[in-house]
Scaffold this motif. Structure first.
Motif, short mmCIF file in Angstrom:
data_model
loop_
_atom_site.label_atom_id
_atom_site.label_comp_id
_atom_site.label_asym_id
_atom_site.label_seq_id
_atom_site.Cartn_x
_atom_site.Cartn_y
_atom_site.Cartn_z
N GLU A 1 0.83 -1.21 0.00
CA GLU A 1 0.00 0.00 0.00
C GLU A 1 0.86 1.26 0.00
N CYS A 2 2.12 1.12 -0.37
CA CYS A 2 3.06 2.24 -0.45
C CYS A 2 3.27 2.92 0.90
N ARG A 3 3.08 2.18 1.97
CA ARG A 3 3.45 2.68 3.28
C ARG A 3 4.83 2.15 3.58
N GLU A 4 5.38 2.50 4.71
CA GLU A 4 6.73 2.03 5.01
C GLU A 4 6.75 0.54 5.27
N GLY A 5 7.90 -0.03 5.20
CA GLY A 5 8.07 -1.45 5.41
C GLY A 5 8.76 -2.08 4.21
N LYS A 6 9.08 -3.34 4.34
CA LYS A 6 9.72 -4.06 3.25
C LYS A 6 9.03 -5.40 3.06
N PRO A 7 9.21 -6.03 1.92
CA PRO A 7 8.55 -7.31 1.66
C PRO A 7 8.93 -8.37 2.69
N GLU A 8 7.98 -9.28 2.91
CA GLU A 8 8.21 -10.36 3.85
C GLU A 8 9.28 -11.30 3.31
#
Length: 47
Positions: free
Chosen positions: A20-27
């Protein structure tokens, strides 16, 4: 888990923040593999 079961399961999982284009990185792991790991002892029992 079949592809059909996996597609039905996606409806109940939250959308990852990075999609959703929020922060974080792929699992680091595929959700299907995680669900299979949880379902295995339920289906086969713990020996």
């Amino acid at each position: 888990m079949t592809d059909t079961e996996c597609a039905q399961t996606w409806l109940f999982l939250p959308v990852p923040a990075w999609l959703e284009c929020r922060e974080g990185k792929p699992e680091g792991y595929c959700h299907q593999q995680i669900i299979d790991a949880v379902r295995y002892p339920v289906d086969n029992g713990i020996k």
